[in-house]
Design a protein around this motif. Structure first.
Motif, PDB file in Angstrom:
ATOM      1  N   LEU A  46       0.212  13.809   8.886  1.00  0.00           N
ATOM      2  CA  LEU A  46       0.450  12.413   8.494  1.00  0.00           C
ATOM      3  C   LEU A  46       0.118  12.170   7.022  1.00  0.00           C
ATOM      4  CD1 LEU A  46      -0.574  10.046  11.419  1.00  0.00           C
ATOM      5  CD2 LEU A  46       1.623  10.262  10.294  1.00  0.00           C
ATOM      6  N   ALA A  57       0.746   4.251  -2.754  1.00  0.00           N
ATOM      7  CA  ALA A  57       0.512   5.649  -2.398  1.00  0.00           C
ATOM      8  C   ALA A  57       1.595   6.540  -3.011  1.00  0.00           C
ATOM      9  CB  ALA A  57       0.476   5.803  -0.877  1.00  0.00           C
ATOM     10  N   LYS A  60       5.060  12.356  21.064  1.00  0.00           N
ATOM     11  CA  LYS A  60       4.212  13.532  20.910  1.00  0.00           C
ATOM     12  C   LYS A  60       4.827  14.613  20.028  1.00  0.00           C
ATOM     13  CE  LYS A  60       0.788  12.184  23.424  1.00  0.00           C
ATOM     14  NZ  LYS A  60      -0.483  11.850  22.789  1.00  0.00           N
ATOM     15  N   LEU A 103      -1.453   6.111   3.263  1.00  0.00           N
ATOM     16  CA  LEU A 103      -1.000   7.495   3.145  1.00  0.00           C
ATOM     17  C   LEU A 103       0.469   7.560   2.712  1.00  0.00           C
ATOM     18  CD1 LEU A 103      -2.696   9.067   6.305  1.00  0.00           C
ATOM     19  CD2 LEU A 103      -3.273   9.528   3.927  1.00  0.00           C
ATOM     20  N   HIS A 157       3.184   5.623   4.149  1.00  0.00           N
ATOM     21  CA  HIS A 157       4.233   5.330   5.124  1.00  0.00           C
ATOM     22  C   HIS A 157       4.491   3.826   5.162  1.00  0.00           C
ATOM     23  CE1 HIS A 157       3.727   9.455   6.344  1.00  0.00           C
ATOM     24  NE2 HIS A 157       2.436   9.238   6.521  1.00  0.00           N
ATOM     25  N   ASN A 158       5.777   3.495   5.274  1.00  0.00           N
ATOM     26  CA  ASN A 158       6.182   2.093   5.232  1.00  0.00           C
ATOM     27  C   ASN A 158       5.918   1.441   6.592  1.00  0.00           C
ATOM     28  OD1 ASN A 158       7.411  -0.354   4.923  1.00  0.00           O
ATOM     29  ND2 ASN A 158       9.250   0.464   3.937  1.00  0.00           N
ATOM     30  N   ARG A 201       8.637  14.377   5.467  1.00  0.00           N
ATOM     31  CA  ARG A 201       8.697  15.613   6.216  1.00  0.00           C
ATOM     32  C   ARG A 201       8.860  16.780   5.249  1.00  0.00           C
ATOM     33  NH1 ARG A 201      10.930  16.114  11.283  1.00  0.00           N
ATOM     34  NH2 ARG A 201      11.853  14.073  11.031  1.00  0.00           N
ATOM     35  N   ARG A 208      -4.832   2.695  13.231  1.00  0.00           N
ATOM     36  CA  ARG A 208      -5.141   2.284  11.868  1.00  0.00           C
ATOM     37  C   ARG A 208      -3.893   2.101  11.008  1.00  0.00           C
ATOM     38  NH1 ARG A 208     -10.481   2.767  10.226  1.00  0.00           N
ATOM     39  NH2 ARG A 208      -9.715   1.617   8.428  1.00  0.00           N
ATOM     40  N   GLN A 243       1.858   6.648  16.444  1.00  0.00           N
ATOM     41  CA  GLN A 243       0.539   6.836  17.058  1.00  0.00           C
ATOM     42  C   GLN A 243      -0.583   6.510  16.077  1.00  0.00           C
ATOM     43  OE1 GLN A 243      -0.338  10.107  19.900  1.00  0.00           O
ATOM     44  NE2 GLN A 243       1.540  10.943  19.064  1.00  0.00           N
ATOM     45  N   GLY A 244      -0.412   6.927  14.823  1.00  0.00           N
ATOM     46  CA  GLY A 244      -1.413   6.601  13.820  1.00  0.00           C
ATOM     47  C   GLY A 244      -1.519   5.091  13.624  1.00  0.00           C
ATOM     48  N   VAL A 295      -2.433   4.330   7.648  1.00  0.00           N
ATOM     49  CA  VAL A 295      -1.088   4.921   7.657  1.00  0.00           C
ATOM     50  C   VAL A 295      -0.314   4.451   6.422  1.00  0.00           C
ATOM     51  CG1 VAL A 295       1.101   5.009   8.911  1.00  0.00           C
ATOM     52  CG2 VAL A 295      -1.036   5.194  10.161  1.00  0.00           C
ATOM     53  N   ALA A 296      -0.468   3.175   6.090  1.00  0.00           N
ATOM     54  CA  ALA A 296       0.205   2.638   4.899  1.00  0.00           C
ATOM     55  C   ALA A 296      -0.358   3.271   3.626  1.00  0.00           C
ATOM     56  CB  ALA A 296       0.047   1.127   4.842  1.00  0.00           C
ATOM     57  N   PRO A 329       0.807  -1.238   0.000  1.00  0.00           N
ATOM     58  CA  PRO A 329       0.000   0.000   0.000  1.00  0.00           C
ATOM     59  C   PRO A 329       0.835   1.280   0.000  1.00  0.00           C
ATOM     60  CG  PRO A 329      -0.922  -1.573   1.549  1.00  0.00           C
ATOM     61  CD  PRO A 329       0.338  -2.184   1.026  1.00  0.00           C
ATOM     62  N   HIS A 330       1.941   1.291   0.774  1.00  0.00           N
ATOM     63  CA  HIS A 330       2.716   2.544   0.829  1.00  0.00           C
ATOM     64  C   HIS A 330       3.410   2.819  -0.505  1.00  0.00           C
ATOM     65  CE1 HIS A 330       6.057  -0.183   1.968  1.00  0.00           C
ATOM     66  NE2 HIS A 330       6.818   0.744   1.437  1.00  0.00           N
ATOM     67  N   PHE A 367      -7.352   9.476  12.843  1.00  0.00           N
ATOM     68  CA  PHE A 367      -6.562   8.868  13.916  1.00  0.00           C
ATOM     69  C   PHE A 367      -6.983   9.457  15.265  1.00  0.00           C
ATOM     70  CE2 PHE A 367      -3.611   8.878  10.208  1.00  0.00           C
ATOM     71  CZ  PHE A 367      -3.721   7.519   9.944  1.00  0.00           C
ATOM     72  N   LEU A 381       4.328  10.498  15.450  1.00  0.00           N
ATOM     73  CA  LEU A 381       3.006  10.638  14.838  1.00  0.00           C
ATOM     74  C   LEU A 381       2.646   9.378  14.050  1.00  0.00           C
ATOM     75  CD1 LEU A 381       2.540  14.161  13.192  1.00  0.00           C
ATOM     76  CD2 LEU A 381       1.394  13.195  15.178  1.00  0.00           C
ATOM     77  N   ILE A 382       3.634   8.898  13.277  1.00  0.00           N
ATOM     78  CA  ILE A 382       3.384   7.709  12.460  1.00  0.00           C
ATOM     79  C   ILE A 382       3.092   6.510  13.366  1.00  0.00           C
ATOM     80  CG2 ILE A 382       4.421   6.119  10.782  1.00  0.00           C
ATOM     81  CD1 ILE A 382       5.959   8.547   9.664  1.00  0.00           C
ATOM     82  N   LEU A 407      -4.995  12.116  17.918  1.00  0.00           N
ATOM     83  CA  LEU A 407      -4.204  13.111  17.191  1.00  0.00           C
ATOM     84  C   LEU A 407      -5.103  14.294  16.841  1.00  0.00           C
ATOM     85  CD1 LEU A 407      -2.037  11.019  14.686  1.00  0.00           C
ATOM     86  CD2 LEU A 407      -1.615  11.575  17.065  1.00  0.00           C
ATOM     87  N   ARG A 457       7.832  13.427  14.149  1.00  0.00           N
ATOM     88  CA  ARG A 457       7.060  12.882  13.041  1.00  0.00           C
ATOM     89  C   ARG A 457       6.992  11.356  13.144  1.00  0.00           C
ATOM     90  NH1 ARG A 457       5.084  14.064   8.082  1.00  0.00           N
ATOM     91  NH2 ARG A 457       5.501  12.408   6.599  1.00  0.00           N
TER      92      ARG A 457
END
Lengths: 231, 316
Positions: free
Chosen positions: A98, A73, B161, B182, B184-185, A103, B175, B170-171, B179-180, A69-70, A87, B167-168, A90, B164
């Motif tokens: 996110l 994307a 907190k 969006l 992110h690996n 970044r 879910r 925590q996400g 996250v994937a 999936p990543h 989420f 954040l990943i 957050l 970055r």
């Protein structure tokens, strides 16, 4: 731009997608209609790699079926899931952050562009994502996906459970997003919205495509609507 | 009485902090990957043994940093080449995998180090009395453990907190699929969290191995209680893990140090159950004998009445 060819997908032993072929061209809004449970959401997930696809999915002339999936994307596909998937814990700002793939990613959709189209989110930036209204969550989910600068977004049932005024707003936003050059594959339950904003529509039934055409053609074909759409 | 309370509080705080060091990594792993990692306490044990071995060459202070890094690398390999493959077959095989791994690690430790406790001691620089309360001295090393735990908590909190990567993570706790989607690996994030979580457990082992005893049974002594902390605190919640650690730590120390039974309450009201009564065993049951059961009683009650724990966002 995005196409599937003879795509199948399974949940355990149940055969959900039974050979789906469809395509989305650049800048188009294509709606995926059909009753609940015919496999529309599964098609979205199979394209995104969240459900293992059997068959071929192509994006920008490259095969993407089989990728993670990543990786999909990163090729430029965005996904706005049916349940919005904000989420919890957050803030709205963190949810948006996110959406960026790296970044400091800069693309066509920075904070300025997002706030211009989603002014309600600007006021809610420091709110926890789970406390804002359903309509705001839907906008956040769409905005989050746009932050990753996709060339095509898959939006699954964005108007479900929302007030008519918000539904209008979302429909307008989708048209706006497509006008900005992002193709939209829209799963929609509300026929009136789909007919109004789509360039083309597909009708799904029993895991297959049963109709493909313009909104006008679907409008003029009461038999097919009766068989596959109306309850 | 005041003496007992003060001392139990101090000891309970220390035990709680050690529990926190073990459970903070586990709560992230459990919350994010849904993996009930039975081998987590084994990495705690490896931390103690590695630090003992390294310490002979490098001294304690270098080992304090090096041992967790080595254990974290082992954790990364465990995730990358073990769990990730097993993951495709579902949660039960994963659980069995970690269960087997815990035994493999214990037997390997026996093989290399034998069954006797190691002569793993605190560094000389910390071997002094910090202060004395009610005629009992409080060793500086215990205060050092508290400092390590507090630094760890603050560091973890800031990481989650303010960065970055946090954040990943925590996400991904709620879910990972989204996250994937969006970009992110997520498998890589899982590997880093597993490595980081096992490194934190190892850090707990580096200091815990000195405070308790470094022997092959130490993992199985701590393992089950750590699960209680994770469930009570709430999956994926670092502050929850801290609070739960304190509750379990202090509660257990108190029940161990205070001589108490229902009979005491009865005595206040001038009532007693004869020793041959059906419920006499329960009536005269000493609190010190309840202590080992207490955490698991809490576990059972938490799962029935508040499955998401104190600060968890979803159910265990």
């Amino acid at each position: 731009m995005l196409s599937t060819h003879d795509l199948h997908a399974y949940y355990g032993k149940s055969h959900v997608l039974r050979g789906v072929s469809m395509n989305v061209q650049p800048g188009e809004i294509v709606s995926l209609l059909g009753r609940n449970g015919v496999g529309r959401s599964t098609l979205c997930k199979a394209v995104m790699g969240l459900v293992a696809p059997v068959g071929e999915v192509r994006f920008k002339d490259q095969v993407i079926s089989g990728l993670d999936p990543h990786q999909i994307a990163h090729r430029g596909l965005g996904y706005v899931p049916e349940d919005r998937a904000i989420f919890p814990g957050l803030t709205v700002a963190e949810n948006l952050e996110l959406g960026k793939k790296k970044r400091g990613q800069t693309g066509r959709w920075g904070y300025d562009e997002i706030f211009e189209r989603f002014p309600r989110l600007k006021e809610r930036m420091e709110f926890p994502g789970e406390v804002i209204s359903g309509g705001e969550q839907q906008m956040l989910s769409m905005a989050r996906s746009l932050m990753g600068d996709p060339e095509c977004i898959i939006v699954d049932e964005p108007t479900e459970g929302l007030a008519p005024k918000i539904v209008e707003e979302i429909a307008h936003l989708l048209t706006d997003i497509a006008a900005a050059g992002v193709s939209v594959l829209l799963v929609e339950q509300k026929l009136s919205i789909a007919l109004k904003i789509s360039n083309r529509v597909y009708l799904m039934g029993e895991g297959r495509m049963v109709f493909e055409g313009t909104p006008q053609e679907l409008h003029d074909d009461p038999e097919i609507r009766k068989e596959w759409l109306e309850v | 009485m005041l003496e007992t309370i003060t001392y139990s509080l101090l000891n309970g705080l220390l035990y709680g902090m050690l529990l926190f060091m073990l459970s903070s990594g586990l709560t992230l792993i459990f919350g994010m990957m849904g993996v009930l990692n039975f081998a987590h306490a084994s990495f705690y044990m490896l931390g103690a043994y590695f630090a003992y071995t390294l310490g002979m060459y490098t001294g304690f202070w270098v080992a304090l940093f090096l041992a967790p890094i080595l254990v974290g690398a082992l954790g990364a390999m465990t995730e990358r080449w073990g769990l990730r493959h097993v993951h495709q077959h579902g949660h039960v095989p994963e659980l069995l995998f970690t269960f087997g791994l815990a035994y493999v690690i214990e037997e390997l430790v026996r093989l290399f180090y034998g069954t006797l406790p190691m002569n793993y001691r605190m560094p000389e620089g910390l071997d002094f009395t910090l202060f004395t309360v009610f005629g009992t001295s409080y060793p500086a090393f215990r205060a050092f453990i508290l400092v390590v735990a507090v630094v760890m908590f603050v560091g973890l909190y800031l990481l989650l907190k303010k960065t970055r990567a946090g954040l990943i993570i925590q996400g991904s706790l709620s879910r990972p699929d989204i996250v994937a989607a969006l970009g992110h690996n997520v498998p890589q994030v899982f590997m880093w969290v597993f490595a980081f979580g096992t490194a934190l457990a190892a850090l707990g082992g580096v200091v815990g191995g000195i405070h308790f005893v470094t022997e092959p049974g130490m993992a199985f002594m701590m393992g089950p209680i750590v699960f209680v902390v994770v469930v009570l605190g709430g999956l994926g919640s670092i502050p929850g893990a801290l609070i739960a650690s304190m509750i379990i730590g202090i509660l257990q120390t108190f029940t161990l140090s205070v001589d108490f039974s229902i009979a005491h309450v009865g005595a206040w009201f001038g009532y007693a159950v004869p020793p041959d009564h059906l419920f006499a065993t329960l009536w005269y049951l000493d609190s010190t004998r309840i202590a080992p059961v207490l955490p698991f009683l809490i576990l059972v009650l938490t799962l029935i009445f508040r499955p998401r724990g104190i600060m968890g966002k979803r159910e265990a």
